[in-house]
Design a protein around this motif. Sequence first.
Motif, PDB file in Angstrom:
ATOM      1  N   LEU A  41       3.950 -21.503  27.896  1.00 32.20           N
ATOM      2  CA  LEU A  41       2.674 -20.803  27.813  1.00 32.20           C
ATOM      3  C   LEU A  41       2.439 -19.928  29.043  1.00 32.20           C
ATOM      4  O   LEU A  41       1.893 -18.823  28.942  1.00 32.20           O
ATOM      5  CB  LEU A  41       1.532 -21.807  27.667  1.00 32.20           C
ATOM      6  N   SER A  42       2.855 -20.447  30.204  1.00 32.02           N
ATOM      7  CA  SER A  42       2.695 -19.650  31.424  1.00 32.02           C
ATOM      8  C   SER A  42       3.555 -18.401  31.382  1.00 32.02           C
ATOM      9  O   SER A  42       3.162 -17.346  31.900  1.00 32.02           O
ATOM     10  CB  SER A  42       3.047 -20.498  32.647  1.00 32.02           C
ATOM     11  N   ARG A  43       4.714 -18.498  30.756  1.00 31.79           N
ATOM     12  CA  ARG A  43       5.600 -17.331  30.643  1.00 31.79           C
ATOM     13  C   ARG A  43       4.975 -16.253  29.772  1.00 31.79           C
ATOM     14  O   ARG A  43       5.273 -15.067  29.937  1.00 31.79           O
ATOM     15  CB  ARG A  43       6.953 -17.750  30.057  1.00 31.79           C
ATOM     16  N   HIS A  44       4.114 -16.658  28.856  1.00 29.72           N
ATOM     17  CA  HIS A  44       3.441 -15.698  27.978  1.00 29.72           C
ATOM     18  C   HIS A  44       2.033 -15.356  28.477  1.00 29.72           C
ATOM     19  O   HIS A  44       1.258 -14.729  27.758  1.00 29.72           O
ATOM     20  CB  HIS A  44       3.358 -16.247  26.554  1.00 29.72           C
ATOM     21  N   GLY A  45       1.713 -15.822  29.687  1.00 30.26           N
ATOM     22  CA  GLY A  45       0.412 -15.489  30.272  1.00 30.26           C
ATOM     23  C   GLY A  45      -0.763 -16.214  29.650  1.00 30.26           C
ATOM     24  O   GLY A  45      -1.898 -15.718  29.721  1.00 30.26           O
ATOM     25  N   LEU A  46      -0.535 -17.388  29.050  1.00 28.87           N
ATOM     26  CA  LEU A  46      -1.601 -18.104  28.357  1.00 28.87           C
ATOM     27  C   LEU A  46      -2.005 -19.397  29.058  1.00 28.87           C
ATOM     28  O   LEU A  46      -2.807 -20.163  28.518  1.00 28.87           O
ATOM     29  CB  LEU A  46      -1.172 -18.426  26.917  1.00 28.87           C
ATOM     30  N   ALA A  47      -1.457 -19.663  30.235  1.00 29.04           N
ATOM     31  CA  ALA A  47      -1.780 -20.917  30.926  1.00 29.04           C
ATOM     32  C   ALA A  47      -3.264 -20.990  31.268  1.00 29.04           C
ATOM     33  O   ALA A  47      -3.886 -22.057  31.153  1.00 29.04           O
ATOM     34  CB  ALA A  47      -0.936 -21.054  32.195  1.00 29.04           C
ATOM     35  N   ASP A  48      -3.840 -19.874  31.675  1.00 26.11           N
ATOM     36  CA  ASP A  48      -5.258 -19.887  32.031  1.00 26.11           C
ATOM     37  C   ASP A  48      -6.136 -20.167  30.811  1.00 26.11           C
ATOM     38  O   ASP A  48      -7.147 -20.869  30.891  1.00 26.11           O
ATOM     39  CB  ASP A  48      -5.655 -18.558  32.669  1.00 26.11           C
ATOM     40  N   LEU A  49      -5.724 -19.634  29.632  1.00 26.56           N
ATOM     41  CA  LEU A  49      -6.490 -19.871  28.408  1.00 26.56           C
ATOM     42  C   LEU A  49      -6.420 -21.342  28.008  1.00 26.56           C
ATOM     43  O   LEU A  49      -7.423 -21.933  27.595  1.00 26.56           O
ATOM     44  CB  LEU A  49      -5.953 -18.989  27.279  1.00 26.56           C
ATOM     45  N   LEU A  50      -5.241 -21.933  28.154  1.00 28.71           N
ATOM     46  CA  LEU A  50      -5.097 -23.350  27.838  1.00 28.71           C
ATOM     47  C   LEU A  50      -5.943 -24.203  28.771  1.00 28.71           C
ATOM     48  O   LEU A  50      -6.590 -25.159  28.347  1.00 28.71           O
ATOM     49  CB  LEU A  50      -3.621 -23.748  27.940  1.00 28.71           C
ATOM     50  N   LEU A  51      -5.964 -23.844  30.045  1.00 25.33           N
ATOM     51  CA  LEU A  51      -6.763 -24.581  31.006  1.00 25.33           C
ATOM     52  C   LEU A  51      -8.244 -24.491  30.663  1.00 25.33           C
ATOM     53  O   LEU A  51      -8.985 -25.487  30.765  1.00 25.33           O
ATOM     54  CB  LEU A  51      -6.520 -24.047  32.419  1.00 25.33           C
ATOM     55  N   GLU A  52      -8.707 -23.325  30.239  1.00 26.52           N
ATOM     56  CA  GLU A  52     -10.108 -23.155  29.899  1.00 26.52           C
ATOM     57  C   GLU A  52     -10.482 -23.909  28.627  1.00 26.52           C
ATOM     58  O   GLU A  52     -11.658 -24.201  28.393  1.00 26.52           O
ATOM     59  CB  GLU A  52     -10.429 -21.666  29.743  1.00 26.52           C
ATOM     60  N   ALA A  53      -9.493 -24.218  27.794  1.00 29.76           N
ATOM     61  CA  ALA A  53      -9.773 -24.989  26.581  1.00 29.76           C
ATOM     62  C   ALA A  53      -9.851 -26.488  26.847  1.00 29.76           C
ATOM     63  O   ALA A  53     -10.361 -27.231  26.000  1.00 29.76           O
ATOM     64  CB  ALA A  53      -8.689 -24.717  25.531  1.00 29.76           C
ATOM     65  N   VAL A  54      -9.367 -26.935  28.006  1.00 33.21           N
ATOM     66  CA  VAL A  54      -9.369 -28.365  28.311  1.00 33.21           C
ATOM     67  C   VAL A  54     -10.783 -28.944  28.329  1.00 33.21           C
ATOM     68  O   VAL A  54     -11.016 -30.007  27.730  1.00 33.21           O
ATOM     69  CB  VAL A  54      -8.620 -28.632  29.636  1.00 33.21           C
ATOM     70  N   PRO A  55     -11.771 -28.314  29.007  1.00 29.21           N
ATOM     71  CA  PRO A  55     -13.126 -28.892  28.967  1.00 29.21           C
ATOM     72  C   PRO A  55     -13.692 -29.001  27.552  1.00 29.21           C
ATOM     73  O   PRO A  55     -14.435 -29.934  27.262  1.00 29.21           O
ATOM     74  CB  PRO A  55     -13.945 -27.903  29.820  1.00 29.21           C
ATOM     75  N   ILE A  56     -13.332 -28.061  26.684  1.00 33.31           N
ATOM     76  CA  ILE A  56     -13.787 -28.141  25.289  1.00 33.31           C
ATOM     77  C   ILE A  56     -13.219 -29.389  24.640  1.00 33.31           C
ATOM     78  O   ILE A  56     -13.936 -30.165  23.985  1.00 33.31           O
ATOM     79  CB  ILE A  56     -13.378 -26.886  24.508  1.00 33.31           C
ATOM     80  N   LEU A  57     -11.928 -29.603  24.828  1.00 30.61           N
ATOM     81  CA  LEU A  57     -11.267 -30.774  24.238  1.00 30.61           C
ATOM     82  C   LEU A  57     -11.875 -32.072  24.769  1.00 30.61           C
ATOM     83  O   LEU A  57     -12.112 -33.017  24.007  1.00 30.61           O
ATOM     84  CB  LEU A  57      -9.775 -30.719  24.528  1.00 30.61           C
ATOM     85  N   ILE A  58     -12.143 -32.123  26.066  1.00 28.14           N
ATOM     86  CA  ILE A  58     -12.723 -33.322  26.669  1.00 28.14           C
ATOM     87  C   ILE A  58     -14.079 -33.634  26.036  1.00 28.14           C
ATOM     88  O   ILE A  58     -14.372 -34.777  25.669  1.00 28.14           O
ATOM     89  CB  ILE A  58     -12.857 -33.151  28.190  1.00 28.14           C
ATOM     90  N   ASN A  59     -14.920 -32.609  25.886  1.00 32.73           N
ATOM     91  CA  ASN A  59     -16.252 -32.823  25.306  1.00 32.73           C
ATOM     92  C   ASN A  59     -16.172 -33.217  23.835  1.00 32.73           C
ATOM     93  O   ASN A  59     -16.948 -34.067  23.382  1.00 32.73           O
ATOM     94  CB  ASN A  59     -17.100 -31.569  25.480  1.00 32.73           C
TER      95      ASN A  59
ATOM     96  N   LEU B 284     -19.741 -26.842  21.813  1.00 30.24           N
ATOM     97  CA  LEU B 284     -20.032 -25.590  21.126  1.00 30.24           C
ATOM     98  C   LEU B 284     -20.302 -24.461  22.123  1.00 30.24           C
ATOM     99  O   LEU B 284     -19.844 -23.326  21.937  1.00 30.24           O
ATOM    100  CB  LEU B 284     -21.240 -25.771  20.199  1.00 30.24           C
ATOM    101  N   LEU B 285     -21.051 -24.767  23.187  1.00 32.80           N
ATOM    102  CA  LEU B 285     -21.338 -23.762  24.203  1.00 32.80           C
ATOM    103  C   LEU B 285     -20.061 -23.282  24.881  1.00 32.80           C
ATOM    104  O   LEU B 285     -19.844 -22.073  25.058  1.00 32.80           O
ATOM    105  CB  LEU B 285     -22.303 -24.349  25.242  1.00 32.80           C
ATOM    106  N   LEU B 286     -19.193 -24.218  25.242  1.00 31.74           N
ATOM    107  CA  LEU B 286     -17.942 -23.851  25.908  1.00 31.74           C
ATOM    108  C   LEU B 286     -17.045 -23.028  24.981  1.00 31.74           C
ATOM    109  O   LEU B 286     -16.371 -22.092  25.427  1.00 31.74           O
ATOM    110  CB  LEU B 286     -17.204 -25.112  26.364  1.00 31.74           C
ATOM    111  N   THR B 287     -17.048 -23.371  23.696  1.00 29.98           N
ATOM    112  CA  THR B 287     -16.258 -22.593  22.732  1.00 29.98           C
ATOM    113  C   THR B 287     -16.772 -21.166  22.652  1.00 29.98           C
ATOM    114  O   THR B 287     -15.988 -20.203  22.619  1.00 29.98           O
ATOM    115  CB  THR B 287     -16.313 -23.259  21.349  1.00 29.98           C
ATOM    116  N   GLY B 288     -18.103 -21.022  22.609  1.00 27.05           N
ATOM    117  CA  GLY B 288     -18.680 -19.677  22.576  1.00 27.05           C
ATOM    118  C   GLY B 288     -18.331 -18.876  23.820  1.00 27.05           C
ATOM    119  O   GLY B 288     -18.002 -17.687  23.736  1.00 27.05           O
ATOM    120  N   LEU B 289     -18.376 -19.507  24.989  1.00 29.62           N
ATOM    121  CA  LEU B 289     -18.020 -18.807  26.226  1.00 29.62           C
ATOM    122  C   LEU B 289     -16.564 -18.372  26.209  1.00 29.62           C
ATOM    123  O   LEU B 289     -16.225 -17.260  26.642  1.00 29.62           O
ATOM    124  CB  LEU B 289     -18.276 -19.720  27.434  1.00 29.62           C
ATOM    125  N   LEU B 290     -15.694 -19.241  25.709  1.00 27.54           N
ATOM    126  CA  LEU B 290     -14.272 -18.900  25.659  1.00 27.54           C
ATOM    127  C   LEU B 290     -14.014 -17.746  24.686  1.00 27.54           C
ATOM    128  O   LEU B 290     -13.157 -16.892  24.933  1.00 27.54           O
ATOM    129  CB  LEU B 290     -13.467 -20.131  25.246  1.00 27.54           C
TER     130      LEU B 290
END
Length: 221
Positions: free
Chosen positions: A58-76, A132-138
Amino acid sequence: MLLAYPVLAVAGALTHRPIFPLLALVALATALMLPRLQSRRPLPWLAWLLLLAGVWLLSRHGLADLLLEAVPILINVVLACWFGRSLAGGEPLVARFVVAIEGVERLREPGVARYARQVTWFWTVLLATQALLLTGLLLFAADGGLLLRLGVTPPWLVPGRWVSAWLHVGCYLLLGAAFGLKYAWRRWRLRHLSHPGLHDMLLKLALRWPQLLHGNGGMPS
């Protein structure tokens, strides 16, 4: 390692250096899988290595930051489901907390079982709303939001600095503040009872974590 995750996540948001999101994901994955890794069985180690390989790809495709930002959504989402499922099962999760910390007799005292169910509902609604809020922000982030990455122009955009601040700092501060308010509410709502100190409560929760995961059968009939 769990403490290292938010520190590395914030460092990545502030410096915009990809190494920090990668290290944050590795720290989080390792912390969550550590009990299984300590069993020294080959399957958990294979899953851990595959997870690391996936993060690297994912980092090779420049998506590591997006995956990291999805972690709080998954936790909630996971926590909201955990609290919500306990309501459907007839043993509210907060009731398990009460039994784990103070014993089953405390749960049978007047008003305690009702309080436990109400607070379980509170956490379920709060965590689901925040997911839901975090998903909207993402989705609507102006700086590399998911819709923009997919080539879709959203009807409105949220400044990237506000998205990062809430994803990596604000959402955790909210949960901490909610926990503090819940503790104060408990002491007022059940003021006719004695209460353990905050330090003792957290220590007992840490020691009796398996009891919380598997239930205790302590609900009064």
